[in-house]
Design an enzyme around this catalytic site. Sequence first.
Site, PDB file in Angstrom:
ATOM      1  N   SER A   1      14.837  22.205  21.754  1.00 53.01           N
ATOM      2  CA  SER A   1      16.215  22.117  22.226  1.00 53.01           C
ATOM      3  C   SER A   1      16.971  23.310  21.681  1.00 53.01           C
ATOM      4  O   SER A   1      16.545  23.943  20.700  1.00 53.01           O
ATOM      5  CB  SER A   1      16.855  20.814  21.722  1.00 53.01           C
ATOM      6  OG  SER A   1      18.249  20.806  21.931  1.00 53.01           O
TER       7      SER A   1
ATOM      8  N   TYR B   1      19.808  14.352  15.648  1.00 54.37           N
ATOM      9  CA  TYR B   1      18.957  14.898  16.705  1.00 54.37           C
ATOM     10  C   TYR B   1      18.529  16.328  16.379  1.00 54.37           C
ATOM     11  O   TYR B   1      17.353  16.684  16.510  1.00 54.37           O
ATOM     12  CB  TYR B   1      19.705  14.857  18.035  1.00 54.37           C
ATOM     13  CG  TYR B   1      18.931  15.446  19.187  1.00 54.37           C
ATOM     14  CD1 TYR B   1      17.788  14.817  19.687  1.00 54.37           C
ATOM     15  CD2 TYR B   1      19.337  16.634  19.782  1.00 54.37           C
ATOM     16  CE1 TYR B   1      17.076  15.359  20.749  1.00 54.37           C
ATOM     17  CE2 TYR B   1      18.638  17.179  20.844  1.00 54.37           C
ATOM     18  CZ  TYR B   1      17.509  16.543  21.328  1.00 54.37           C
ATOM     19  OH  TYR B   1      16.809  17.087  22.382  1.00 54.37           O
TER      20      TYR B   1
END
Length: 257
Positions: A133, A146
Amino acid sequence: MQKSVLITGCSSGIGLAAASDLQARGYHVLAACRRAEDVARMTALGYTGIPLDLDDAASVDAAADRVLALTGHCLHGLFNNGGFGQYGPLSSISRQQLEKQFSTNLFGTHQLTMRLLPALQNSGDGRIINTSSVLGLISTPGRGAYAASKWALEAWSDALRMEVRASGVRVSLIEPGPIATRFTDNVQQGEQEKPVQNPGIAARFTLPPEAILPKLRHALESRHPRLRYPVTLVAWGMSFLKRLLPGWMLDRILRSN
């Protein structure tokens, strides 16, 4: 001989786009999903549906056993794409929530990859591709849990790449940035009354899931796959800014988003 590729997180978004593309390119696609109804849908679409819950060690072992049996212990590619986001200020995240975030996004991926590594080595040119990500490059307020799991995945991938290189297996990271998927809809919020929202500017740079396909094909098929594949302008930009700017200045930019 038809090459087999296992894709996790296949029910929608990047995983589903990857499954469709690779099947069209002649691969035997093993499509892993958490929910039974999604596994059945994958099978109906012509893929080999595999039940897999990355947060459940027994499920990971059962999925690995099935993949090994179906491929005769010879697997060309493993696309570790499954995962979810736990958002919220760190003060709102419990130990159990953080453990679940890492269990799905890292521990299950580690377990599955290690179980399948001999089969990838047997192929002679096995490929491991991990969906990271832009939050594997930088961290922002409200996304610390996250981001921590994705930073860990980046470090894990770097170590694995060096450890398995002599066996012929190659390891790459895809760093998407904002992609139009159900990921945001499935985010678990630490504070339901004050959910963490994506900055409005992100929508201007959001791409469809198919944007990752050229990167995935290169990682699977090139003799010299890259270590990292940024996809969106946001991912490219943050990678550049992280190298260019001092930490305090990057913090100032990220605090405002």
